[in-house]
Design an enzyme around this catalytic site. Sequence first.
Site, PDB file in Angstrom:
ATOM      1  CG  ASP A  94      -7.397  29.304  12.668  1.00 40.19           C
ATOM      2  OD1 ASP A  94      -7.894  29.000  13.526  1.00 40.19           O
ATOM      3  OD2 ASP A  94      -6.944  29.604  11.753  1.00 40.19           O
ATOM      4  N   GLY A  96      -5.317  30.476  16.198  1.00 32.40           N
ATOM      5  CA  GLY A  96      -6.025  31.893  16.206  1.00 32.40           C
ATOM      6  C   GLY A  96      -5.155  33.077  15.936  1.00 32.40           C
ATOM      7  CD  GLN A 191       5.578  30.822  11.503  1.00 33.71           C
ATOM      8  OE1 GLN A 191       5.823  31.248  10.964  1.00 33.71           O
ATOM      9  NE2 GLN A 191       3.779  30.187  11.776  1.00 33.71           N
ATOM     10  N   GLY A 218       3.831  30.549   7.779  1.00 34.91           N
ATOM     11  CA  GLY A 218       4.221  31.615   7.931  1.00 34.91           C
ATOM     12  C   GLY A 218       4.709  31.753   5.901  1.00 34.91           C
ATOM     13  CG  ASP A 268      -6.187  26.355   5.848  1.00 36.61           C
ATOM     14  OD1 ASP A 268      -7.024  27.320   5.606  1.00 36.61           O
ATOM     15  OD2 ASP A 268      -4.714  26.014   5.450  1.00 36.61           O
ATOM     16  CB  CYS A 306     -16.806  21.071 -14.351  1.00 33.12           C
ATOM     17  SG  CYS A 306     -17.278  21.082 -12.390  1.00 33.12           S
ATOM     18  CB  CYS A 308     -20.108  20.421 -10.039  1.00 29.94           C
ATOM     19  SG  CYS A 308     -20.519  22.419 -11.024  1.00 29.94           S
ATOM     20  CB  CYS A 311     -20.483  23.487 -14.568  1.00 27.88           C
ATOM     21  SG  CYS A 311     -19.346  24.070 -14.442  1.00 27.88           S
ATOM     22  CG  HIS A 337     -17.466  25.960 -10.717  1.00 29.63           C
ATOM     23  ND1 HIS A 337     -18.080  25.185 -11.381  1.00 29.63           N
ATOM     24  CD2 HIS A 337     -16.900  26.654 -11.005  1.00 29.63           C
ATOM     25  CE1 HIS A 337     -16.625  24.972 -12.386  1.00 29.63           C
ATOM     26  NE2 HIS A 337     -16.172  26.304 -11.722  1.00 29.63           N
TER      27      HIS A 337
END
Length: 375
Positions: A94, A96, A191, A218, A268, A306, A308, A311, A337
């Site tokens: 990103d 900043g 924005q 935003g 993200d 799950c 993973c 788990c 997890h």
Amino acid sequence: MTSFSFELLATDPESRARRGRITTRRGMIETPVFMPVGTQGTVKAMLPEGLKETGAQIILANTYHLFLRPGHELIERMGGLHKFMNWDRPILTDSGGFQVFSLGKLRKITEEGVRFQSHLDGSSHLLTPEVATAVQEALGSDIIMAFDECIPFPADRSYVQESTRRSSRWAKRCKQARREGDGCALFGIVQGGMHPDLRASSVADLVEIGFEGYAVGGLSVGEEAELMYQMMDCTLPLLPQDRPRYVMGVGTPENLIEGVHRGVDMFDCVMPTRNARNGVLFTSFGKLSIKQARYQEDPLPIDPACDCYVCRNYSRAYLRHLYQSNEILASMLNTQHNLHYYLGLMQGARETIAAGTFADYRKQFYAARSADGDN
């Protein structure tokens, strides 16, 4: 020229959901995708090998933090961020802007850029569109973001309008400042606050400048989820069909499912990692707080549905013990997890969009929560 491209592979017949593929100089990214946040050149409590095991295709790092410590010049001398942190898959940084603007009284905005005081030592710095672009290029990012102002909520319309126009001017400067031939992609950031007309104006400005991808900024700044979805609804259809669409800083599993439903390609958020360190785990049936006493002698895995590593190998009782004992392993296992859950959620979205069954996938997602929501 960049080595970046986006291919739209499938669309959902009952929504605006999209299945795509981004090609970067460090590999392909199947979309929709969730990007774990590695603010300071590390995803907290995760080894790079563990990230790959969870299915992470790309991670996000933060320009502001790496600019201040250890410094982009040092990272460049060390061979770039990928080599520095031992990550050979794509990285998005990103600009900043969000961190700078969250400093409040510690910063001053002008047309040139933002003068701010470091949260580390109080030293003064100037971050401009040109500097933000140069820092990200020095880091060796595969996708860099235009410098903008993340507008707070609520905000007066007059301020939102002024800030949005300035962000458009900054975006143009970012594109002009790009170093030719390095192979990275530059994304513009829409924005406009919570005003559909200002968001439409921002989109028009950015499309005229021209970027490899477009982010919606935003959002997730304190507004209700329904208002966030309204802003997605009025913004995403205006963006070019042949470019990736990234909604920044979002969010909960529900936000991701609703974002995909509306045509978002990239997400993200710190939520899965931050919640993990606080003992909150994401499951197919909702959130589970491992610190609760009822899990003290519970032999079940976090989520029986799950597959993973966590788990498959550890009980709720053991994970609660680790958390109560303040053991480092608690953060490591909880984070692995949660990221597996988030990345698996997006994998399921990709598969069902390709199969034309995303609507059923979305219904099943909510049905599982209502059916077993007391866990």
